[in-house]
Design a protein around this motif. Sequence first.
Motif, mmCIF file in Angstrom:
data_model
loop_
_atom_site.group_PDB
_atom_site.id
_atom_site.type_symbol
_atom_site.label_atom_id
_atom_site.label_comp_id
_atom_site.label_asym_id
_atom_site.label_seq_id
_atom_site.Cartn_x
_atom_site.Cartn_y
_atom_site.Cartn_z
ATOM 1 N N LEU A 22 -27.057 -21.165 17.177
ATOM 2 C CA LEU A 22 -26.908 -20.634 15.809
ATOM 3 C C LEU A 22 -27.179 -21.448 14.578
ATOM 4 C CD1 LEU A 22 -24.804 -17.947 14.811
ATOM 5 C CD2 LEU A 22 -23.293 -19.996 14.475
ATOM 6 N N ILE A 23 -26.688 -22.824 14.798
ATOM 7 C CA ILE A 23 -26.996 -23.740 13.889
ATOM 8 C C ILE A 23 -28.654 -24.152 13.364
ATOM 9 C CG2 ILE A 23 -26.485 -25.902 12.518
ATOM 10 C CD1 ILE A 23 -23.765 -24.939 12.910
ATOM 11 N N GLY A 24 -29.113 -24.160 14.549
ATOM 12 C CA GLY A 24 -30.568 -24.649 14.839
ATOM 13 C C GLY A 24 -31.700 -23.542 14.433
ATOM 14 N N ARG A 25 -31.240 -22.263 15.096
ATOM 15 C CA ARG A 25 -32.290 -21.615 15.039
ATOM 16 C C ARG A 25 -32.197 -19.970 14.243
ATOM 17 N NH1 ARG A 25 -34.895 -24.763 17.134
ATOM 18 N NH2 ARG A 25 -35.383 -25.163 19.444
ATOM 19 N N THR A 26 -30.944 -20.023 13.693
ATOM 20 C CA THR A 26 -30.839 -18.512 12.869
ATOM 21 C C THR A 26 -30.787 -18.762 11.368
ATOM 22 O OG1 THR A 26 -28.438 -18.765 12.930
ATOM 23 C CG2 THR A 26 -29.462 -17.682 15.008
ATOM 24 N N ARG A 27 -30.945 -17.489 10.847
ATOM 25 C CA ARG A 27 -30.793 -17.614 9.432
ATOM 26 C C ARG A 27 -29.571 -18.069 8.939
ATOM 27 N NH1 ARG A 27 -33.246 -14.276 5.296
ATOM 28 N NH2 ARG A 27 -34.617 -13.423 6.713
#
Lengths: 326, 306, 379
Positions: free
Chosen positions: B161-166
């Motif tokens: 969630l933190i690394g890959r999403t908007r």
Amino acid sequence: MLRESWINAVLLAALVAVPLWALAAGEPFVITLATKVAIFALAGVGLNLALGLGGLISFGHAAFFGLGGYVAGILAWHEANAMPVTTLPFTIEGTNEMLAIWPVAMLVAGLAAALIGALSLRTSGVYFIMVTLAFAQMLYYFAISWPAYGGEDGLSFYVRNTFPGANTFDPIQFFAICLVLLAGALALSWAIRRSRFGLALMGARQNAQRVVSLGIRPFGIRLTAFVISGMITGLAGALYADLNRFVSPQMLSWHMSGEIMIFVILGGVGRLYGPIAGAGLFILLEHLLGGVSEYWQALLGLLLLVVVLFARGGLIGVLSKEARDG
Amino acid sequence: MSVMLLIEQVLNGLQYGVMLFLMAAGLTLVFGVMGLINLAHGSLYMVGAFACAGVAAATGSFWLGLAASLAAAAAAGALVEVAVIRRLYDRDHLDQVLATFALILVFSEGTRWLFGSFPLYLSVPEVLSGAVTLPGGIEYSLYRLAIIVAGFAVAAGLFWLIGRTRLGVRIRAGESDREMIAALGVDIRKLYTVVFALGAALAGLAGALVGTIQSVQVGMGEPVLILAFVVIVIGGIGSIKGALVGALLVGMTDTLGKVLLPVAFGTVMDASDATAIGSALASMLIYILMAGVLIYRPQGLFGEAH
Amino acid sequence: MNLLKSTAAAMTALALAVPAQAEDVKVGMITTLSGGGAGLGIDVRDGFQLALKLAGTDGVELIVEDDQRKPDVAVQLADKMIQSEQVDVLTGIIWSNLAMAVVPAATAQGKFYLSPNAGPSALAGARCHENYFNVAWQNDNLHEAAGAYANDAGFSNSFIMAPNYPAGQDALAGYKRFYEGDLAGEVYTKLGQSDYASEIAQIRASGADSVFFFLPGGMGIAFMKQYAESGVDIPLVGPAFSFDQGILQAVGAAALGVKNTSQWSKDLDNAANRTFVDAFQEEYGRLPSLYASQGYDTANLLLSAMEKADVADQDAFRAALKEADFASTRGDFAFNTNHHPIQDIYVREVIQEGDVFTNKIVGVALEDRGDAYAAECNM
């Protein structure tokens, strides 16, 4: 400032007048409550030195409060049982003289503060808050599981320690003793504010770089402030032990740290008389709300919230309508 | 002490650590993004446990209860953020500590008013109850294994969630530069509410998972809260990776400490004294660990120097 | 300054039935009504008030205050009740550490103290006092009974466990006083600990044939749930505190079949107990607990003494208390030389009645048990 000093005078007058009224009205318990206010205020004055002047948010002052209490309790217990505290390397006898207990309580609390402070002051901000908490927790768990002085049961000593020329069992006389010590701590606090040391301490809070450029090491003055702060709070702990004639690990718990902090914030951080206003208001609320509902702690929480959100600068800040930067 | 027992204790430490991570993740996220110390995080843990117990008792389904714990904690978190927490972001830590301390009182007594003074019943669902035999012949509670798996799954999800999403991009931007992200047109107030609710939901999930095998009662959040703080301070405040490492370190130290210390003392003194002294020292051990880490690295293992 | 004041004089409707009493007795009850552990204090209070109501007396003025489970608050409340309210009798304290802080000072100031729950060893032995009466048990009693039961059940290799604090250390000592077998392990846990995975692993590896544990409150709930999940099936034995009516519902099926020791059970077959159990359910809509029965007995002891003597005449009132001439919910009840109970202690088993988990008596562990400290008491 004028208005604040007027409020301070009223606070002090109230703290003296209420027990005198209680004495006349035959309400000794009110005197006990006032004594509690004076003692908690003293602990708050101690914390306020570190927190208000130095900006050192200690969440572990219960450690010093509890240590002071345990010194009083242990010395009195040994005296009552006619057993020396230790015989190695030299004999230390127990005592029930307040005048002997206080310096020891302050010395022990001060030594602990020096040790905890020297380690904790390497950090800052939230880390400092949490490290001080951790040290207090260590002492708390130690006190619970160390059986020699009662562990979680705590230690009772049944007879209040003595003070030359006074009957400490008389509530009003014991109150007077606490009040004089509180006044002394306030005077010391006031003097520190005016001193070069106090100015350097406040300077280090506001702008550490500038203090460094003046050739002063912030670490040294902060540590000194932390130790003095711990000693005053330790003295308050010794008095609280005498008020209850009992000490327990509860005095070392993080709730206690939180409460001492609440006294300071409720009254107004960094204000000389803030802890008196805070402790007074807290005890008053505790007793008034208790009559309202079994769930009075929720009401207390809501009130605290309102104070933090809408009454910046604490009680004294609101009354004197003058905000100050923490 | 046999190797098998040691392996079982390592699993226990792992499970404990994973639970602490769920608590610590929300705490560290909220601090990293909003700069807020939230003492009431433990109350959200309690809300999750009570919601799970309440819904499970009413519907008979643990899984509905688990969903309810996430929803209730997130809702409580969002509500508190909008009503109270929002006003604290630009205050100093002192005001934050006092306000969230006050919230603990409100949450605890409010819960007692709603649910009464006695602990609630919440038990492990049928499919996860009982023990399984692991390779090597170790018997281990299935539910605890499930917690370990779930905990690592949540950790992986959080890193994704933190690394890959908007949303993650915004969160990271919020950590480094608040003005910048507002200038980019992101509604920062909404972002803060979402982050706070996310942290609350994680705490609520932890509360439900742990409440199932412990006891669902008022005040259950406070001991965990202190441990979660120890975890994030060790790991470095604001770092999710630090929270994971810190949580596992604390879980292992605590579990192995209380098993091994009495044994170690037992080699030099008699058994009863060793038990008493060993357990006393074990209960102080994680605080000693924390002090040690901070003396060595004042900003925590993964914190940024400042 | 009304901290949680609820004055229960009342019940004048039945005033005609009340025997003439010389003077009113003012009772100060300090107990835990808020925060963790409030359930115990509420039960003691409710049991006490029920007895007053059933007796229909208006001779008792009861002041109830909340100690928040904090010793310093309890001490201050006691000061208040003694100095300002001038009560004759104090009662209500649940926890040993609070009792140790309050009781010696209260009795030294000439007040009677009737303990409805805590029975620390110091107050039974060297520090006993003529004005201190314990209506519950000496702290070691239920643990001793567990040890005696373990012998009867043929256990010879027990694993024993308690939190690392004085009551926990007393619990293990109490068990070992009667238990004759070997110890497979002895573990002290952290007070307030909520995860017992590592202890359960030690139990599994120990080869024990029985597990004795004393984990009051939430600790016991957590332990039993985790124990049931672990697949370890070594029989558990414990004192009644972890199997109390208030707690059992939270433990649920995990506690079924576990043997525990208690001086009271709701199925004890005597008239006083039947009246108490029915009236309690009717009044409060829940099953009574151990603590409620102790509160109820405490009030009835007080009432029995009031019928015989005037509280102002301390010697006569003390003698009247000492006779323990009241119908106890636990059947036979007498005071030992140190003013602690001599009573039977039963073995109970956790059963399910409909949806409700409760206990039934399966045997007697110790008959007419006093306590180990009476000899140290010079009264």
